[in-house]
Each structure stands twice: as structure tokens, then as C-alpha cells.
Design an enzyme around this catalytic site. Structure first.
Site, PDB file in Angstrom:
ATOM      1  NE  ARG A 102      -4.289  -1.418   0.207  1.00  0.00           N
ATOM      2  CZ  ARG A 102      -4.458  -2.409  -0.667  1.00  0.00           C
ATOM      3  NH1 ARG A 102      -3.571  -2.642  -1.604  1.00  0.00           N
ATOM      4  NH2 ARG A 102      -5.536  -3.164  -0.615  1.00  0.00           N
TER       5      ARG A 102
ATOM      6  CD  GLU B  48      -2.999   3.468  -4.892  1.00  0.00           C
ATOM      7  OE1 GLU B  48      -4.072   2.979  -5.297  1.00  0.00           O
ATOM      8  OE2 GLU B  48      -2.079   2.798  -4.418  1.00  0.00           O
TER       9      GLU B  48
ATOM     10  CG  HIS C 206      -3.679  -0.423  -6.587  1.00  0.00           C
ATOM     11  ND1 HIS C 206      -3.982   0.196  -5.392  1.00  0.00           N
ATOM     12  CD2 HIS C 206      -3.682  -1.759  -6.326  1.00  0.00           C
ATOM     13  CE1 HIS C 206      -4.165  -0.738  -4.456  1.00  0.00           C
ATOM     14  NE2 HIS C 206      -3.990  -1.935  -5.012  1.00  0.00           N
TER      15      HIS C 206
HETATM   16  P1  NAP Z   1      -0.976 -11.746   4.465  1.00  0.00           P
HETATM   17  O1  NAP Z   1      -0.978 -13.158   4.020  1.00  0.00           O
HETATM   18  O2  NAP Z   1      -1.773 -11.365   5.655  1.00  0.00           O
HETATM   19  O3  NAP Z   1       0.542 -11.303   4.656  1.00  0.00           O
HETATM   20  C1  NAP Z   1       0.917 -10.117   5.265  1.00  0.00           C
HETATM   21  C2  NAP Z   1       2.200 -10.385   6.014  1.00  0.00           C
HETATM   22  O4  NAP Z   1       2.662  -9.157   6.589  1.00  0.00           O
HETATM   23  C3  NAP Z   1       2.034 -11.370   7.172  1.00  0.00           C
HETATM   24  O5  NAP Z   1       2.913 -12.432   6.969  1.00  0.00           O
HETATM   25  C4  NAP Z   1       2.395 -10.593   8.426  1.00  0.00           C
HETATM   26  O6  NAP Z   1       3.181 -11.441   9.272  1.00  0.00           O
HETATM   27  C5  NAP Z   1       3.220  -9.442   7.858  1.00  0.00           C
HETATM   28  N1  NAP Z   1       3.132  -8.238   8.692  1.00  0.00           N
HETATM   29  C6  NAP Z   1       2.025  -7.660   9.214  1.00  0.00           C
HETATM   30  N2  NAP Z   1       2.381  -6.590   9.937  1.00  0.00           N
HETATM   31  C7  NAP Z   1       3.732  -6.521   9.886  1.00  0.00           C
HETATM   32  C8  NAP Z   1       4.683  -5.642  10.442  1.00  0.00           C
HETATM   33  N3  NAP Z   1       4.314  -4.638  11.238  1.00  0.00           N
HETATM   34  N4  NAP Z   1       5.990  -5.857  10.184  1.00  0.00           N
HETATM   35  C9  NAP Z   1       6.373  -6.891   9.397  1.00  0.00           C
HETATM   36  N5  NAP Z   1       5.528  -7.756   8.835  1.00  0.00           N
HETATM   37  C10 NAP Z   1       4.208  -7.569   9.078  1.00  0.00           C
HETATM   38  O7  NAP Z   1      -1.493 -10.780   3.302  1.00  0.00           O
HETATM   39  P2  NAP Z   1      -1.288 -10.947   1.735  1.00  0.00           P
HETATM   40  O8  NAP Z   1      -2.467 -11.636   1.169  1.00  0.00           O
HETATM   41  O9  NAP Z   1       0.065 -11.458   1.458  1.00  0.00           O
HETATM   42  O10 NAP Z   1      -1.415  -9.403   1.296  1.00  0.00           O
HETATM   43  C11 NAP Z   1      -0.526  -8.448   1.828  1.00  0.00           C
HETATM   44  C12 NAP Z   1      -0.947  -7.037   1.450  1.00  0.00           C
HETATM   45  O11 NAP Z   1      -0.660  -6.823   0.077  1.00  0.00           O
HETATM   46  C13 NAP Z   1      -2.441  -6.747   1.565  1.00  0.00           C
HETATM   47  O12 NAP Z   1      -2.800  -6.382   2.890  1.00  0.00           O
HETATM   48  C14 NAP Z   1      -2.656  -5.613   0.586  1.00  0.00           C
HETATM   49  O13 NAP Z   1      -2.575  -4.364   1.232  1.00  0.00           O
HETATM   50  C15 NAP Z   1      -1.500  -5.761  -0.385  1.00  0.00           C
HETATM   51  N6  NAP Z   1      -1.973  -6.152  -1.733  1.00  0.00           N
HETATM   52  C16 NAP Z   1      -1.745  -5.308  -2.767  1.00  0.00           C
HETATM   53  C17 NAP Z   1      -2.172  -5.658  -4.036  1.00  0.00           C
HETATM   54  C18 NAP Z   1      -1.947  -4.737  -5.195  1.00  0.00           C
HETATM   55  O14 NAP Z   1      -2.734  -4.766  -6.122  1.00  0.00           O
HETATM   56  N7  NAP Z   1      -0.908  -3.948  -5.206  1.00  0.00           N
HETATM   57  C19 NAP Z   1      -2.824  -6.869  -4.264  1.00  0.00           C
HETATM   58  C20 NAP Z   1      -3.035  -7.707  -3.179  1.00  0.00           C
HETATM   59  C21 NAP Z   1      -2.606  -7.330  -1.917  1.00  0.00           C
HETATM   60  P3  NAP Z   1       3.320 -11.141  10.844  1.00  0.00           P
HETATM   61  O15 NAP Z   1       1.932 -10.971  11.365  1.00  0.00           O
HETATM   62  O16 NAP Z   1       4.050 -12.332  11.357  1.00  0.00           O
HETATM   63  O17 NAP Z   1       4.138  -9.882  10.961  1.00  0.00           O
END
Ligand code: NAP
Length: 322
Positions: free
Chosen positions: A236, A265, A284
Site C-alpha cells: 500500500r 492514489e 495499482h
Molecule cells: P498476508 O498473508 O496477511 O501477509 C501479510 C504479512 O505481513 C504477514 O505475513 C504478516 O506477518 C506481515 N506483517 C504484518 N504486519 C507486519 C509488520 N508490522 N511488520 C512486518 N511484517 C508484518 O497478506 P497478503 O495476502 O500477502 O497481502 C498483503 C498485502 O498486500 C495486503 O494487505 C494488501 O494491502 C496488499 N496487496 C496489494 C495488491 C496490489 O494490487 N498492489 C494486491 C493484493 C494485496 P506477521 O503478522 O508475522 O508480521
């Protein structure tokens, strides 16, 4: 459910809209070009499907006293005021997992484009500057055997790690809770954030946007990175302090950046980042493929219909009654 009212903030595939419309009254904003009318209030609704990261504030939620469910077409739900939904007993759903591979593909596309100068190369040819073969232009950085540092290694980060390994990259990762099973399975290394930033040739960001991750990459973090490093943000926009990034890119503190997401954005047309030639920016597009957007819309529909019926959401973030 003919009496229940639903608003969908951007056009979704017609066959999905029709399935929803078979069960309730649907109003769908007609275009992606202009913001939908939820800026200040939403009409009294039973269900809301958001498909453009439009902020859903406590004030807007207050204008719909019967709201039962908010269904996000996407995995990140930082634009929805979840605390208000919790207080009001409103279910919130999203579409995790189905977009991980697609978003990981886009991460590699950005990483490769930035490291191998694909965008300036195309401009060079399209603007008719390619008048002879010049072996000394547009040298990039090797991706193979380089080190990638994955920040926020969850579903998408894991899919990026698998792709990076196929490029013979050395993979470092950071998240708050270590995944020794993934380390064993993939042969990747857990490090702290400082180590990751110092040691990586490519840093890719995959954390959700939270208070803790807002501006987690700022001046101090950029200063730790190699002068040859490339930053890829596909999480993000606000995860990166854009003014610190601008300074780092302009001063050559890091070599480049590739951003799929920005703050705000879209970026304002006079944003300083737009004047730099060592940053590439996509509007995005992380999950934007025909196949994946269809699957996301289907999951969001399933969440919406379940929430309207008071049933458990199949892909819930918040399910007050369960
Ligand atoms: P996910 O499976 O929940 O993975 C997020 C990871 O971030 C978790 O492993 C979590 O592990 C870690 N995390 C959370 N807070 C943290 C912190 N303070 N420091 C370090 N690590 C942290 O989510 P995902 O499905 O992979 O998606 C991740 C994000 O990508 C989404 O929330 C979204 O905002 C973004 N996204 C963007 C697009 C795009 O089009 N650009 C598309 C899809 C998703 P821990 O809890 O162990 O820290």
C-alpha cells in the site's frame, strides 16, 4: 431478499452483478473513471461491495443504519473502518489467497522492469532514438543470484519467494512471526529489518497497511539500503514515505524504485516522484488479470450474499455473530 439494498462501488463483471441482482436490489456505480458517490454518505443500504479502495468511514457507515455486510473486492481492507463495523455488528469480507500468485507475478514484473530498464528502453525505441545499436546504453542490474529481501512474508510474500528462487536469488525475509516451516521448505533466511535492508539488492514490500506499517520505509530505512538497491512497493502506498523516497532516488542513495501503489492514489500530477527517471509507477495493477479479477468478484459476491442472509462469510475479516 428482494427488499434488501446493495451498492457496488465500481462495475464488476455482468454475470456476477446479475447473480447478486437475482437475490436483492442492486445499484452499481456505472464507471471506474469518476469516484462513486460514497465520499460523504452512502444511501441506506443492507450491503456494500467496495471495488476501488474507496474509504468507508464511520460517518458513511452511520448513514446506513441497517448495513449488515461490507464486501471488499481485494485482500487489503485498510480503507474500511473495521472498528466501527465491529461496534455496529457489521460483517466484513475480503478475497485472500486467490490473488497471491497474480500479485507475485506483478512483483517480479516490476522488479525485472526496474532492474533491466524496460520502461526507458521502450521509450528509447518508441521515441525513435534507436538509430544504431549502442552497446553502452541502459545497463541494468542482474536479478539472478542477487539477494531479495521480502518484507511482510505472508501469502503474497511466499509466492514471491518461490518466484525469486526460480531466478536463483538468495531470499531473506522479515515478518513479526518467524516461519521456520517455510525456511525449511524453501531454504530462505529470516533476518531482522535492519539486516534485510542492508543486505538486499531488491527489497519488496507485502505488509498490510496498519498503524505499525505506515511509513515503515522512511529516511532512516532508505539510508540503510545499498546504493545499487531497488525498492518494490506492491503493498500500500503509505507503507513508504514518498518524500523520503524522492530524496533517496534523487540523491542516488538507492538505485531505483518500482511502485504499484502510491500515496495518494492517483498521485497528484505535480508530485515530485513523477519527474524522476529512476522510478516506475503502475496504477495499482497487482491483481489485475482477467482470470483473477473474475475469481475475486465471485468470492466477494459469496461474502456479500452470506452477510445479507446473516450467515458466516466464507472469507471473513470480521464476523460479529460467529
Ligand atoms: P498476508 O498473508 O496477511 O501477509 C501479510 C504479512 O505481513 C504477514 O505475513 C504478516 O506477518 C506481515 N506483517 C504484518 N504486519 C507486519 C509488520 N508490522 N511488520 C512486518 N511484517 C508484518 O497478506 P497478503 O495476502 O500477502 O497481502 C498483503 C498485502 O498486500 C495486503 O494487505 C494488501 O494491502 C496488499 N496487496 C496489494 C495488491 C496490489 O494490487 N498492489 C494486491 C493484493 C494485496 P506477521 O503478522 O508475522 O508480521
Amino acid at each position: 431478499m428482494a427488499q434488501l439494498k446493495v451498492f457496488i462501488t465500481r462495475p464488476i463483471p455482468e454475470e456476477i452483478r446479475a447473480k447478486i441482482a437475482a437475490e436483492c436490489e442492486v445499484d452499481m456505480w456505472h464507471t471506474s473513471a469518476i469516484l462513486p458517490p460514497i465520499a460523504e454518505k452512502i444511501p441506506p443500504l443492507d450491503g456494500l461491495m467496495t471495488y476501488g479502495h474507496e474509504p468507508v468511514s464511520p460517518e458513511m457507515i452511520a448513514t446506513s443504519p441497517n448495513l449488515k455486510v461490507i464486501s471488499v473486492v481485494g485482500v487489503g481492507y485498510d480503507h474500511v473502518h473495521v472498528e466501527t463495523c465491529r461496534e455496529r455488528g457489521i460483517a466484513v469480507g475480503h478475497t485472500p489467497g486467490v490473488l497471491s500468485d497474480t500479485t507475485a507475478d506483478m512483483t517480479m514484473a516490476l522488479l525485472l522492469a526496474a532492474s533491466r530498464n524496460i520502461v526507458p528502453a521502450d521509450k528509447h525505441v518508441q521515441t525513435k532514438q534507436w538509430l544504431y545499436y549502442d552497446p553502452n546504453i541502459l545497463w541494468g542490474y542482474d536479478v539472478h543470484h542477487a539477494t531479495i529481501g521480502i518484507v511482510g512474508m505472508g501469502r503474497i510474500g511466499y509466492a514471491v519467494a518461490k518466484r525469486a528462487l526460480a531466478f536463483d536469488m538468495r531470499v531473506l525475509y522479515y515478518k513479526r512471526e518467524r516461519r521456520r516451516d517455510w525456511e525449511e521448505e524453501l531454504g530462505i533466511k529470516y533476518v531482522d529489518m535492519e539486516h534485510l535492508l542492508r543486505d538486499s539488492d531488491f527489497v519488496t514490500l507485502h505488509v498490510p497497511l496498519t498503524d505499525e506499517t505506515t511509513h515503515m520505509i522512511g529516511k532512516a530505512e532508505l539510508a540503510l539500503m545499498k546504493s545499487t538497491a531497488i525498492l518494490v512497493n506492491i503493498a500500500r502506498g503509505p507503507v513508504v514515505d514518498h518524500y523520503a523516497l524522492y530524496d533517496a532516488l534523487r540523491e542516488g542513495q538507492i538505485a531505483g524504485a518500482a511502485l504499484d501503489v502510491t500515496e495518494p492514489e492517483p498521485l497528484n500530477i505535480d508530485h515530485p516522484l513523477l519527474g524522476l527517471d529512476n522510478v516506475i509507477i503502475a496504477p495499482h495493477l497487482g491483481s489485475a488479470t482477467i482470470q483473477t479479477r473474475m475469481k475475486m468478484a465471485t468470492m466477494a459476491m459469496e461474502n456479500l450474499l452470506a452477510g445479507l442472509k446473516g450467515e458466516q462469510l466464507p472469507y471473513g475479516v470480521l464476523q460479529p455473530n460467529f
